[in-house]
Motif scaffolding. Structure first.
Motif, short mmCIF file in Angstrom:
data_model
loop_
_atom_site.label_atom_id
_atom_site.label_comp_id
_atom_site.label_asym_id
_atom_site.label_seq_id
_atom_site.Cartn_x
_atom_site.Cartn_y
_atom_site.Cartn_z
N LEU A 1 0.83 -1.22 0.00
CA LEU A 1 0.00 0.00 0.00
C LEU A 1 0.86 1.26 0.00
O LEU A 1 0.55 2.24 -0.68
CB LEU A 1 -0.94 -0.01 1.21
N SER A 2 1.96 1.22 0.74
CA SER A 2 2.87 2.36 0.76
C SER A 2 3.48 2.59 -0.62
O SER A 2 3.57 3.73 -1.08
CB SER A 2 3.97 2.12 1.78
N LEU A 3 3.91 1.51 -1.27
CA LEU A 3 4.47 1.65 -2.62
C LEU A 3 3.47 2.25 -3.58
O LEU A 3 3.78 3.19 -4.33
CB LEU A 3 4.90 0.28 -3.14
N VAL A 4 2.25 1.74 -3.56
CA VAL A 4 1.23 2.23 -4.49
C VAL A 4 0.92 3.71 -4.23
O VAL A 4 0.89 4.52 -5.17
CB VAL A 4 -0.05 1.38 -4.38
N LEU A 5 0.72 4.07 -2.98
CA LEU A 5 0.35 5.45 -2.67
C LEU A 5 1.49 6.43 -2.94
O LEU A 5 1.25 7.55 -3.39
CB LEU A 5 -0.12 5.55 -1.22
N LEU A 6 2.71 6.02 -2.67
CA LEU A 6 3.83 6.94 -2.88
C LEU A 6 4.25 7.01 -4.34
O LEU A 6 4.78 8.02 -4.79
CB LEU A 6 5.01 6.54 -2.00
N LEU A 7 4.03 5.95 -5.10
CA LEU A 7 4.35 6.00 -6.53
C LEU A 7 3.35 6.85 -7.30
O LEU A 7 3.68 7.37 -8.37
CB LEU A 7 4.40 4.59 -7.12
N LEU A 8 2.15 7.00 -6.78
CA LEU A 8 1.14 7.81 -7.45
C LEU A 8 1.39 9.31 -7.29
O LEU A 8 0.78 10.10 -8.02
CB LEU A 8 -0.25 7.46 -6.93
N ASP A 9 2.25 9.71 -6.37
CA ASP A 9 2.53 11.12 -6.15
C ASP A 9 3.44 11.64 -7.25
O ASP A 9 4.57 11.17 -7.42
CB ASP A 9 3.19 11.32 -4.78
N LYS A 10 2.94 12.60 -8.01
CA LYS A 10 3.71 13.15 -9.13
C LYS A 10 4.48 14.42 -8.74
O LYS A 10 5.35 14.87 -9.47
CB LYS A 10 2.78 13.48 -10.31
#
Length: 145
Positions: free
Chosen positions: A105-114
């Motif tokens: 979940l951390s990977l997904v949420l932080l990778l979505l930050d542009k």
């Protein structure tokens, strides 16, 4: 006016998701530490017994005169450590699953930050996933039993 309010709420939601990603990263790290507490408790038990035997040898057995129930004290301390270790090992799969889910979940949420790059947290989450998978494999093979 409606477009500006929507833009502000969208920006707040993005900040919330970034904060949530950081929280999940911290949860995954903490859960991975809890996975290894079972192993560390066995090490602590061995350390307690080793220190107890070393004290017997250093005092040339006079510790039994000074403390008549010395061996019972050492055994009760090692039993407490063994109970703690048993708790962590019984709940190993719970802790490791929380670590993996939190890291994903951390990977997904932080990778979505542009806007900003969260390189350190992304790397740590990836490492947590890798270590957790390796630990599951080792635990499933029965190396710790």
């Amino acid at each position: 006016m409606q477009a500006r309010t929507t833009q502000l709420s969208k920006n707040d939601f993005k900040c919330f998701l970034i904060r949530l990603g950081k929280i999940f990263s911290n949860i995954s790290i903490f859960s991975l530490i809890l996975c290894f507490c079972g192993i560390l408790s066995f090490v602590a038990t061995a350390f307690i017994l080793l220190i107890g035997l070393t004290i017997i040898l250093l005092t040339i057995g006079t510790i039994f005169i000074v403390v008549p129930n010395y061996f019972e004290i050492i055994m009760s301390a090692s039993q407490i450590s063994a109970k703690i270790s048993a708790f962590f090992l019984e709940n190993f799969y719970i802790f490791v699953s929380i670590a993996i889910v939190g890291a994903i979940l951390s990977l997904v949420l932080l990778l979505l930050d542009k806007r900003t790059k969260h390189t350190a947290r992304i790397v740590v989450s990836s490492i947590v996933i890798a270590v957790a998978i390796i630990t599951i494999i080792v635990f499933a093979l029965g190396v710790g039993k």
